[in-house]
Design an enzyme around this catalytic site. Structure first.
Site, PDB file in Angstrom:
ATOM      1  N   SER A 262      17.303 -10.347  17.207  1.00  0.00           N
ATOM      2  CA  SER A 262      18.510 -10.825  17.873  1.00  0.00           C
ATOM      3  C   SER A 262      18.879 -12.233  17.392  1.00  0.00           C
ATOM      4  O   SER A 262      19.189 -12.418  16.218  1.00  0.00           O
ATOM      5  CB  SER A 262      18.307 -10.768  19.384  1.00  0.00           C
ATOM      6  OG  SER A 262      19.497 -11.024  20.090  1.00  0.00           O
ATOM      7  N   ALA A 263      18.834 -13.243  18.258  1.00  0.00           N
ATOM      8  CA  ALA A 263      19.158 -14.607  17.843  1.00  0.00           C
ATOM      9  C   ALA A 263      18.247 -15.071  16.708  1.00  0.00           C
ATOM     10  O   ALA A 263      18.674 -15.787  15.794  1.00  0.00           O
ATOM     11  CB  ALA A 263      19.045 -15.566  19.027  1.00  0.00           C
TER      12      ALA A 263
ATOM     13  N   GLY B 286      17.802 -14.406  22.481  1.00  0.00           N
ATOM     14  CA  GLY B 286      18.357 -15.205  23.561  1.00  0.00           C
ATOM     15  C   GLY B 286      19.750 -15.637  23.170  1.00  0.00           C
ATOM     16  O   GLY B 286      20.546 -14.820  22.704  1.00  0.00           O
TER      17      GLY B 286
ATOM     18  N   HIS C 141      22.940  -6.390  17.048  1.00  0.00           N
ATOM     19  CA  HIS C 141      23.498  -5.659  18.195  1.00  0.00           C
ATOM     20  C   HIS C 141      24.900  -5.134  17.889  1.00  0.00           C
ATOM     21  O   HIS C 141      25.735  -5.019  18.794  1.00  0.00           O
ATOM     22  CB  HIS C 141      23.567  -6.539  19.451  1.00  0.00           C
ATOM     23  CG  HIS C 141      22.293  -7.215  19.836  1.00  0.00           C
ATOM     24  ND1 HIS C 141      21.161  -6.524  20.194  1.00  0.00           N
ATOM     25  CD2 HIS C 141      21.973  -8.537  19.915  1.00  0.00           C
ATOM     26  CE1 HIS C 141      20.204  -7.392  20.492  1.00  0.00           C
ATOM     27  NE2 HIS C 141      20.672  -8.617  20.319  1.00  0.00           N
TER      28      HIS C 141
ATOM     29  N   GLU D 180      21.436  -1.167  16.781  1.00  0.00           N
ATOM     30  CA  GLU D 180      20.151  -1.225  17.463  1.00  0.00           C
ATOM     31  C   GLU D 180      19.141  -0.251  16.837  1.00  0.00           C
ATOM     32  O   GLU D 180      19.470   0.908  16.564  1.00  0.00           O
ATOM     33  CB  GLU D 180      20.323  -0.892  18.948  1.00  0.00           C
ATOM     34  CG  GLU D 180      21.290  -1.824  19.665  1.00  0.00           C
ATOM     35  CD  GLU D 180      20.841  -3.275  19.675  1.00  0.00           C
ATOM     36  OE1 GLU D 180      20.805  -3.899  18.609  1.00  0.00           O
ATOM     37  OE2 GLU D 180      20.506  -3.774  20.764  1.00  0.00           O
TER      38      GLU D 180
END
Length: 235
Positions: free
Chosen positions: A122-123, A90, A159, A194
């Site tokens: 991710s986050a 997020g 990313h 990725e």
């Protein structure tokens, strides 16, 4: 002993949520019957309950029951008692703000240092580094500090994107932004493409997946790191 999977992303193009990682996660969380999910990074579009349900549906085939951290009256106690922890993606600014506001940043750090298996995407991976300053996210909220879990001795850029050959876009690339970071800050930054992830067991850090990662160090040329490389030396 620390046991982490630090993934660039939760979903690859054309795949389902965490699908590409499921065989790895089956081994990573072997022996765990429950998992504590941290949904704090989502600023909107999906509620904490719905986000947690997505994760629960994904882990159901592994016979792992999922509860969201937002469901507990005492989040720090829930973290301390967790059998396993997953922090989803997020906005990193929102995630870090919520971790501080709910007094769970140190609780997660202590739990993982003491052997609770951890998954970040991710986050949730950004926060595994020394600071969150190399996130790609917009600062939609101001966290109390940029300091994060420091579970690996460098910063991360999930990313990570390479410049598109032949593109006429004149804006800054990820590499440019990370080089700007290094004008002021010393810690290395690992750009995770990725489908790549770090596997951390104790003090051993290994790059996994099929793609190389891009390593940035202050006053040095960036270098490509092969999948399977041991990064335990990096600090």
């Amino acid at each position: 002993m620390k046991k982490l999977i630090i993934a660039s992303t939760s979903t690859l193009h054309g795949g389902a949520y965490l699908e590409y990682l499921l065989p790895v996660l089956a081994s990573h969380f072997k022996g765990c019957s429950s998992l504590l999910f941290v949904p704090y990074a989502r600023p909107g579009g999906i509620s904490h309950d719905d986000y947690t349900k997505r994760v629960a549906d994904t882990f159901a085939p592994l016979n792992i029951d999922v509860k969201g951290l937002h469901e507990f009256d005492n989040p720090a106690e829930a973290v301390a008692n967790a059998e396993a922890i997953f922090t989803g993606g997020g906005n990193t600014f929102l995630l870090v703000t919520q971790l501080y506001n709910n007094n769970v940043l140190t609780a997660i750090q202590n739990a993982v240092e003491n052997g609770t298996p951890y998954l970040g995407s991710s986050a949730g991976s950004n926060i595994c580094g020394l600071t969150m300053q190399t996130t790609n996210d917009m600062p939609i909220i101001y966290p109390p500090s940029f300091n994060t879990l420091a579970l690996v001795p460098f910063n991360l850029n999930p990313h990570y994107l390479d410049p598109v050959e032949g593109s006429t876009h004149m804006g800054e690339t990820r590499e440019t932004r990370i080089n700007e970071f290094h004008k002021i800050n010393r810690q290395p930054v690992l750009g995770l493409r990725e489908g790549s992830w770090l596997e951390v067991y104790g003090e051993t850090i290994v790059l996994r997946g099929e793609l190389k990662a891009r390593l940035f160090r202050q006053e040095q040329q960036p270098e490509e790191i092969e999948a399977g490389s041991d990064l335990s030396w990096l600090k």
